[in-house]
Design a protein around this motif. Structure first.
Motif, short mmCIF file in Angstrom:
data_model
loop_
_atom_site.label_atom_id
_atom_site.label_comp_id
_atom_site.label_asym_id
_atom_site.label_seq_id
_atom_site.Cartn_x
_atom_site.Cartn_y
_atom_site.Cartn_z
N TYR A 20 0.85 -1.20 0.00
CA TYR A 20 0.00 0.00 0.00
C TYR A 20 0.89 1.25 0.00
CZ TYR A 20 -4.31 -2.60 1.10
OH TYR A 20 -5.39 -3.43 1.06
N TYR A 21 1.92 1.24 0.83
CA TYR A 21 2.85 2.37 0.88
C TYR A 21 3.55 2.56 -0.47
CZ TYR A 21 7.38 4.60 1.52
OH TYR A 21 8.50 5.38 1.35
N LEU A 22 4.06 1.45 -1.02
CA LEU A 22 4.78 1.53 -2.31
C LEU A 22 3.85 2.02 -3.42
CD1 LEU A 22 6.98 -1.68 -2.06
CD2 LEU A 22 7.71 0.69 -1.74
N ASP A 23 2.59 1.58 -3.41
CA ASP A 23 1.61 2.07 -4.40
C ASP A 23 1.42 3.57 -4.25
OD1 ASP A 23 -0.67 1.84 -6.36
OD2 ASP A 23 -1.79 2.49 -4.59
N GLY A 24 1.32 4.03 -3.01
CA GLY A 24 1.17 5.46 -2.77
C GLY A 24 2.33 6.25 -3.34
N MET A 25 3.55 5.71 -3.18
CA MET A 25 4.74 6.41 -3.66
C MET A 25 4.89 6.33 -5.17
SD MET A 25 6.22 7.91 -1.13
CE MET A 25 7.90 8.25 -1.69
N ALA A 27 2.46 5.30 -7.63
CA ALA A 27 1.30 5.74 -8.40
C ALA A 27 0.80 7.11 -7.92
CB ALA A 27 0.18 4.71 -8.29
N HIS A 28 1.45 7.64 -6.88
CA HIS A 28 1.03 8.91 -6.27
C HIS A 28 -0.44 8.84 -5.86
CE1 HIS A 28 4.52 11.80 -7.11
NE2 HIS A 28 4.95 10.57 -7.05
N ASN A 29 -0.76 7.73 -5.19
CA ASN A 29 -2.10 7.47 -4.69
C ASN A 29 -2.11 7.73 -3.19
OD1 ASN A 29 -4.57 6.46 -3.98
ND2 ASN A 29 -4.22 4.40 -4.73
N ALA A 30 -2.45 8.93 -2.79
CA ALA A 30 -2.40 9.33 -1.38
C ALA A 30 -3.31 8.47 -0.50
CB ALA A 30 -2.76 10.81 -1.23
N GLU A 31 -4.41 7.98 -1.04
CA GLU A 31 -5.33 7.14 -0.25
C GLU A 31 -4.66 5.86 0.24
OE1 GLU A 31 -8.90 6.51 -2.51
OE2 GLU A 31 -9.27 8.66 -2.70
N SER A 32 -3.68 5.37 -0.51
CA SER A 32 -2.97 4.15 -0.10
C SER A 32 -2.22 4.34 1.21
CB SER A 32 -2.00 3.70 -1.19
OG SER A 32 -2.69 3.12 -2.26
N PHE A 33 -1.76 5.56 1.48
CA PHE A 33 -1.02 5.80 2.72
C PHE A 33 -1.89 5.54 3.95
CE2 PHE A 33 1.41 8.91 -0.06
CZ PHE A 33 2.43 8.00 -0.32
N GLU A 34 -3.20 5.84 3.85
CA GLU A 34 -4.10 5.61 4.98
C GLU A 34 -4.28 4.12 5.25
OE1 GLU A 34 -7.64 7.98 4.41
OE2 GLU A 34 -6.40 9.74 3.96
N LYS A 35 -4.11 3.28 4.23
CA LYS A 35 -4.19 1.83 4.42
C LYS A 35 -2.89 1.29 5.01
CE LYS A 35 -7.28 1.20 0.47
NZ LYS A 35 -7.36 0.68 -0.90
N ALA A 36 -1.77 1.97 4.74
CA ALA A 36 -0.46 1.48 5.17
C ALA A 36 -0.07 1.95 6.58
CB ALA A 36 0.61 1.94 4.19
N PHE A 37 -0.39 3.19 6.90
CA PHE A 37 0.11 3.81 8.13
C PHE A 37 -0.97 3.92 9.21
CE2 PHE A 37 3.07 5.40 4.96
CZ PHE A 37 4.28 5.41 5.62
N HIS A 38 -0.55 3.82 10.46
CA HIS A 38 -1.40 4.18 11.59
C HIS A 38 -1.57 5.70 11.52
CE1 HIS A 38 -2.41 5.19 15.76
NE2 HIS A 38 -2.95 3.98 15.79
N THR A 39 -2.73 6.20 11.95
CA THR A 39 -3.00 7.65 11.83
C THR A 39 -1.95 8.51 12.54
OG1 THR A 39 -4.52 7.47 13.69
CG2 THR A 39 -5.49 7.45 11.50
N ASN A 54 4.13 13.99 10.70
CA ASN A 54 3.12 12.94 10.55
C ASN A 54 3.31 12.32 9.17
OD1 ASN A 54 0.34 12.08 9.35
ND2 ASN A 54 0.08 11.96 11.57
N ALA A 55 3.45 11.01 9.11
CA ALA A 55 3.77 10.32 7.85
C ALA A 55 2.68 10.48 6.80
CB ALA A 55 4.05 8.84 8.12
N ILE A 56 1.43 10.24 7.16
CA ILE A 56 0.33 10.30 6.18
C ILE A 56 0.22 11.71 5.60
CG2 ILE A 56 -2.17 10.11 5.82
CD1 ILE A 56 -2.19 7.87 7.92
N ILE A 113 2.07 0.49 9.62
CA ILE A 113 3.37 1.15 9.80
C ILE A 113 3.18 2.24 10.86
CG2 ILE A 113 5.19 2.52 8.72
CD1 ILE A 113 4.20 1.23 6.00
N VAL A 114 3.98 2.18 11.92
CA VAL A 114 3.86 3.19 12.99
C VAL A 114 4.97 4.22 12.92
CG1 VAL A 114 2.51 1.73 14.54
CG2 VAL A 114 5.02 1.68 14.68
N SER A 115 6.07 3.88 12.24
CA SER A 115 7.10 4.89 12.01
C SER A 115 7.94 4.52 10.80
CB SER A 115 7.99 5.11 13.23
OG SER A 115 8.89 4.04 13.40
#
Length: 127
Positions: A20-25, A27-39, A54-56, A113-115
């Motif tokens: 999910y993180y790699l897709d975000g990076m 494909a520039h899909n910001a929504e994927s970051f919310e699936k990968a990272f804790h808020t 904050n990572a997201i 992902i927490v950090s």
């Protein structure tokens, strides 16, 4: 379920979270970051000085402000101990790579992902 089966299942779930993180990076899909990272996940690095955000929020801002570029991604290593894990990733661009160290926790049955800490490695001009 045996310990090995549990470990393999966790490994697949961790890879899914990382992807999910790699897709975000890539494909520039910001929504994927919310699936990968804790808020409350943090992202930390040293540029001229120590930075922590904050990572997201920071990653979403970055991908929303930039066009995607060709990126080669790889998962270098994943280590799991119970409900904690870490992963080393490489995102390779034309002139540099990001080396990411992700720390994950299994929270309510889901790996998040927490950090993230990272460093940038410049490619040598000989390549």
């Amino acid at each position: 379920m045996t310990q090995v089966q549990a470990q393999n299942n966790d490994l697949q779930l961790i890879e899914k979270t990382i992807n999910y993180y790699l897709d975000g990076m890539t494909a520039h899909n910001a929504e994927s970051f919310e699936k990968a990272f804790h808020t409350n996940a943090t992202m930390k690095w040293i540029e001229k000085k120590y930075e922590e955000v904050n990572a997201i929020e920071a990653l979403s801002e970055y991908v929303n402000a930039n066009d995607p570029v060709k990126t080669k991604t790889s998962i270098m290593a994943i280590n799991i101990a119970g409900d904690a894990a870490n992963a080393q990733l490489e995102l390779e661009y034309s002139t540099f790579s990001y080396i990411d160290f992700m720390h994950l926790l299994k929270i309510d049955g889901k790996w998040k992902i927490v950090s993230k800490t990272y460093s940038t490695r410049t490619k040598s001009t000989k390549e």
